[in-house]
Write a protein that holds these residues in place. Structure first.
Motif, PDB file in Angstrom:
ATOM      1  N   ASP A 143       0.765  -1.266  -0.044  1.00 25.68           N
ATOM      2  CA  ASP A 143      -0.196   0.078  -0.018  1.00 25.68           C
ATOM      3  C   ASP A 143       0.724   1.219  -0.015  1.00 25.68           C
ATOM      4  OD1 ASP A 143      -2.416  -1.366  -0.054  1.00 25.68           O
ATOM      5  OD2 ASP A 143      -2.688  -1.480   1.975  1.00 25.68           O
ATOM      6  N   LYS A 144       1.728   1.341   0.771  1.00 26.25           N
ATOM      7  CA  LYS A 144       2.872   2.388   0.658  1.00 26.25           C
ATOM      8  C   LYS A 144       3.649   2.829  -0.518  1.00 26.25           C
ATOM      9  CE  LYS A 144       3.947   2.973   5.773  1.00 26.25           C
ATOM     10  NZ  LYS A 144       5.242   3.120   6.708  1.00 26.25           N
ATOM     11  N   ILE A 145       3.852   1.487  -1.166  1.00 25.73           N
ATOM     12  CA  ILE A 145       4.634   1.471  -2.414  1.00 25.73           C
ATOM     13  C   ILE A 145       3.571   2.397  -3.411  1.00 25.73           C
ATOM     14  CG2 ILE A 145       5.300  -0.026  -4.289  1.00 25.73           C
ATOM     15  CD1 ILE A 145       6.251  -1.734  -2.415  1.00 25.73           C
ATOM     16  N   LYS A 146       2.334   1.873  -3.532  1.00 28.22           N
ATOM     17  CA  LYS A 146       1.349   2.570  -4.267  1.00 28.22           C
ATOM     18  C   LYS A 146       1.206   3.957  -3.985  1.00 28.22           C
ATOM     19  CE  LYS A 146      -1.279  -1.655  -5.274  1.00 28.22           C
ATOM     20  NZ  LYS A 146      -2.452  -2.434  -5.203  1.00 28.22           N
ATOM     21  N   GLU A 147       1.169   4.320  -2.951  1.00 26.59           N
ATOM     22  CA  GLU A 147       1.170   5.758  -2.248  1.00 26.59           C
ATOM     23  C   GLU A 147       2.158   6.582  -2.897  1.00 26.59           C
ATOM     24  OE1 GLU A 147      -1.506   7.807  -1.039  1.00 26.59           O
ATOM     25  OE2 GLU A 147      -2.578   5.685  -1.313  1.00 26.59           O
ATOM     26  N   ARG A 148       3.483   5.915  -2.916  1.00 23.98           N
ATOM     27  CA  ARG A 148       4.606   6.627  -3.096  1.00 23.98           C
ATOM     28  C   ARG A 148       4.730   6.913  -4.807  1.00 23.98           C
ATOM     29  NH1 ARG A 148       9.514   5.953   0.025  1.00 23.98           N
ATOM     30  NH2 ARG A 148       8.855   6.317   2.087  1.00 23.98           N
ATOM     31  N   LEU A 149       4.105   5.752  -5.457  1.00 27.19           N
ATOM     32  CA  LEU A 149       4.162   5.843  -7.060  1.00 27.19           C
ATOM     33  C   LEU A 149       3.066   6.943  -7.422  1.00 27.19           C
ATOM     34  CD1 LEU A 149       4.363   1.971  -7.835  1.00 27.19           C
ATOM     35  CD2 LEU A 149       6.139   3.792  -8.334  1.00 27.19           C
ATOM     36  N   LYS A 150       2.101   7.404  -6.517  1.00 27.03           N
ATOM     37  CA  LYS A 150       1.112   8.318  -7.065  1.00 27.03           C
ATOM     38  C   LYS A 150       1.978   9.894  -7.404  1.00 27.03           C
ATOM     39  CE  LYS A 150      -2.832   6.462  -4.889  1.00 27.03           C
ATOM     40  NZ  LYS A 150      -4.066   6.499  -4.110  1.00 27.03           N
ATOM     41  N   LYS A 151       3.178  10.019  -6.806  1.00 25.77           N
ATOM     42  CA  LYS A 151       3.878  11.219  -6.663  1.00 25.77           C
ATOM     43  C   LYS A 151       5.214  11.105  -7.614  1.00 25.77           C
ATOM     44  CE  LYS A 151       2.088  13.636  -2.822  1.00 25.77           C
ATOM     45  NZ  LYS A 151       2.522  14.557  -1.478  1.00 25.77           N
ATOM     46  N   GLU A 184       5.997   4.393 -15.890  1.00 29.73           N
ATOM     47  CA  GLU A 184       4.732   4.117 -16.540  1.00 29.73           C
ATOM     48  C   GLU A 184       4.658   2.832 -16.345  1.00 29.73           C
ATOM     49  OE1 GLU A 184       1.851   3.007 -19.071  1.00 29.73           O
ATOM     50  OE2 GLU A 184       3.973   2.389 -19.440  1.00 29.73           O
ATOM     51  N   LEU A 185       5.489   1.982 -16.339  1.00 28.40           N
ATOM     52  CA  LEU A 185       5.251   0.208 -16.105  1.00 28.40           C
ATOM     53  C   LEU A 185       4.917   0.059 -14.608  1.00 28.40           C
ATOM     54  CD1 LEU A 185       5.457  -2.484 -17.695  1.00 28.40           C
ATOM     55  CD2 LEU A 185       7.698  -2.682 -16.766  1.00 28.40           C
ATOM     56  N   ALA A 186       5.668   0.671 -14.060  1.00 25.60           N
ATOM     57  CA  ALA A 186       5.261   0.540 -12.346  1.00 25.60           C
ATOM     58  C   ALA A 186       3.715   0.790 -12.069  1.00 25.60           C
ATOM     59  CB  ALA A 186       6.274   1.240 -11.554  1.00 25.60           C
ATOM     60  N   ILE A 187       3.257   1.969 -12.800  1.00 25.51           N
ATOM     61  CA  ILE A 187       1.998   2.307 -12.380  1.00 25.51           C
ATOM     62  C   ILE A 187       1.013   1.368 -12.859  1.00 25.51           C
ATOM     63  CG2 ILE A 187       0.106   4.079 -12.989  1.00 25.51           C
ATOM     64  CD1 ILE A 187       2.579   6.322 -13.296  1.00 25.51           C
ATOM     65  N   ARG A 188       1.027   0.930 -14.062  1.00 21.59           N
ATOM     66  CA  ARG A 188       0.193  -0.247 -14.623  1.00 21.59           C
ATOM     67  C   ARG A 188       0.261  -1.384 -13.753  1.00 21.59           C
ATOM     68  NH1 ARG A 188       2.069  -1.923 -20.013  1.00 21.59           N
ATOM     69  NH2 ARG A 188       3.771  -0.160 -20.200  1.00 21.59           N
ATOM     70  N   ILE A 189       1.476  -1.628 -13.357  1.00 23.90           N
ATOM     71  CA  ILE A 189       1.502  -2.799 -12.185  1.00 23.90           C
ATOM     72  C   ILE A 189       0.931  -2.723 -11.201  1.00 23.90           C
ATOM     73  CG2 ILE A 189       3.071  -4.336 -10.844  1.00 23.90           C
ATOM     74  CD1 ILE A 189       5.066  -3.942 -13.443  1.00 23.90           C
ATOM     75  N   ALA A 190       1.086  -1.333 -10.410  1.00 27.32           N
ATOM     76  CA  ALA A 190       0.346  -1.184  -9.319  1.00 27.32           C
ATOM     77  C   ALA A 190      -0.889  -1.032  -9.357  1.00 27.32           C
ATOM     78  CB  ALA A 190       1.091   0.017  -8.677  1.00 27.32           C
ATOM     79  N   LYS A 191      -1.650  -0.969 -10.494  1.00 31.52           N
ATOM     80  CA  LYS A 191      -3.007  -0.986 -10.530  1.00 31.52           C
ATOM     81  C   LYS A 191      -3.570  -2.306 -10.590  1.00 31.52           C
ATOM     82  CE  LYS A 191      -3.727   3.312 -13.655  1.00 31.52           C
ATOM     83  NZ  LYS A 191      -4.028   3.673 -15.014  1.00 31.52           N
TER      84      LYS A 191
END
Length: 400
Positions: A143-151, A184-191
């Protein structure tokens, strides 16, 4: 199947890295996790990179592919993905280095924790300093990783290991991205997936002078694409400021309002949480802040050089209103330029009894230039000066 049985395909895109490619490949072949294949995809190198790979000719763990022409690192990685045979896919860069237990620690964590994706921390090595990304003092949950990836991105391409099922689900690298392809790839994965973090430095990234990561223009373009593609995931306000911060149309005085309007339109179509007004206000604030920072910086530079000027040891670029204003100010200090320089003459041979000459006629490259022209003309004139190898110029502050 135990974790040691899983084959890991390691993909290395290569373009003109004759001095570092062997270090990169060797750091993979020396991994404590031995069930690997290495796929090097040359992207049209023009140096001796391919010759450096002859060392691995008899090593059946190494496969080499050559693109017909230079298509970019993303295309090379995607070629590697298509050729890969492994259960897991990992990415490495041709100028970086893995620590010996990188794969073992990441694969073990994924197998035992039932994760499909993992990454580790890396050390970014500059000539005089280092940077650890992300901070390893804090445990990062999914969850923290996803929050970090938002910024911001914290997942470097050479740190990433993913199960091949993930690639089938979310797709390969976006070849339109000039930079931030890992983000961009990390965002698609995190979704769609939980991501695990091995909080150890297991990769060394060497920052080279010709690295694309130093290109601000491509970074600006990449932020625009991120905003278009992932406004439903990103912290819009934060990423918007990054887009503005990297924009050449904002660091200069020629603001490309059409481009800004296009990007703002794309964002607001995909995101109901911000309006065009919100984004334009943020843009205006950012432009204002940059303008005053730039003006202050140029004013300080000009003040410093003013104390060092000697009559007829400098020239003033321009022959219009600002040039006359600058000349009057300098004359009060008993400072007279040797010439007024112009891009093209309009019949004026002198100003204040000082010769006016064209840039093409001027051949004193070490002389200080006081640039006294309007903001719209500055960019082209600075480019003309730099083409002639003349970097000793200072902007008259009233022109900013």
């Amino acid at each position: 199947m135990t974790y040691e049985d899983a084959l890991v395909s390691v993909i290395i895109p290569l373009y003109n890295r004759q001095d570092t490619i062997q270090r990169a490949v060797d750091s993979v072949l020396s991994q404590s996790y031995s069930n690997i294949e290495v796929l090097v995809v040359d992207d049209g190198s023009t140096d001796h990179s391919i010759e450096m790979l002859e060392k691995y000719h008899n090593d059946n763990r190494v496969r080499i592919f050559c693109q017909e022409y230079n298509q970019g690192a993303n295309a090379a990685r995607n070629r590697g993905i298509r050729e890969a045979k492994g259960d897991y896919i990992a990415f490495h860069d041709s100028d970086d280095e893995w620590l010996p237990d990188k794969l073992e620690k990441q694969i073990k964590r994924m197998e035992y924790g039932d994760f499909q994706v993992s990454f580790c921390a890396f050390k970014r090595q500059y000539p005089k300093t280092i940077q650890i990304i992300p901070d390893i003092s804090e445990y990062l949950s999914s969850d923290k990783i996803k929050e970090r990836l938002k910024k911001a991105n914290i997942v470097g391409t050479p740190t990433l290991v993913i199960h091949r099922e993930v690639v089938h689900e979310i797709g390969i690298f976006d070849e339109e991205m000039p930079r931030l392809q890992d983000y961009e790839l990390a965002i698609r994965i995190a979704k769609k997936y939980d991501i695990c973090f091995v909080n150890e430095v297991l990769v060394i990234e060497y920052q080279l002078d010709d690295c694309i990561s130093l290109n601000q223009k491509s970074l600006h373009e990449a932020y625009a694409l991120l905003l278009k593609k992932h406004s439903d995931f990103l912290d819009i306000g934060y990423i918007w400021n990054q887009y503005l911060e990297t924009g050449n149309e904002i660091t200069s005085q020629n603001i490309d309002w059409d481009k800004l309007d296009e990007v703002i339109g794309d964002i607001t179509k995909r995101n109901g949480f911000c309006t065009k007004d919100d984004l334009y206000k943020a843009a205006i604030n950012q432009i204002s802040e940059k303008y005053f920072r730039m003006k202050y910086y140029e004013e300080q530079k000009f003040k410093n050089i003013l104390n060092k000027l000697v009559s007829e040891k400098f020239v003033v670029y321009g022959a219009g209103f600002f040039a006359r204003q600058a000349a009057d100010m300098l004359e009060k200090r008993n400072l007279l330029p040797k010439y007024f320089i112009v891009s093209s003459k309009d019949g004026t041979d002198s100003m204040n009894n000082i010769p006016v000459i064209q840039l093409s006629e001027w051949n004193e490259p070490d002389m200080i230039v006081i640039l006294a022209v309007s903001g719209k003309a500055q960019e082209k004139i600075i480019a003309d000066l730099q083409k002639k190898g003349r970097y000793n110029y200072y902007i008259y502050p009233d022109c900013i």
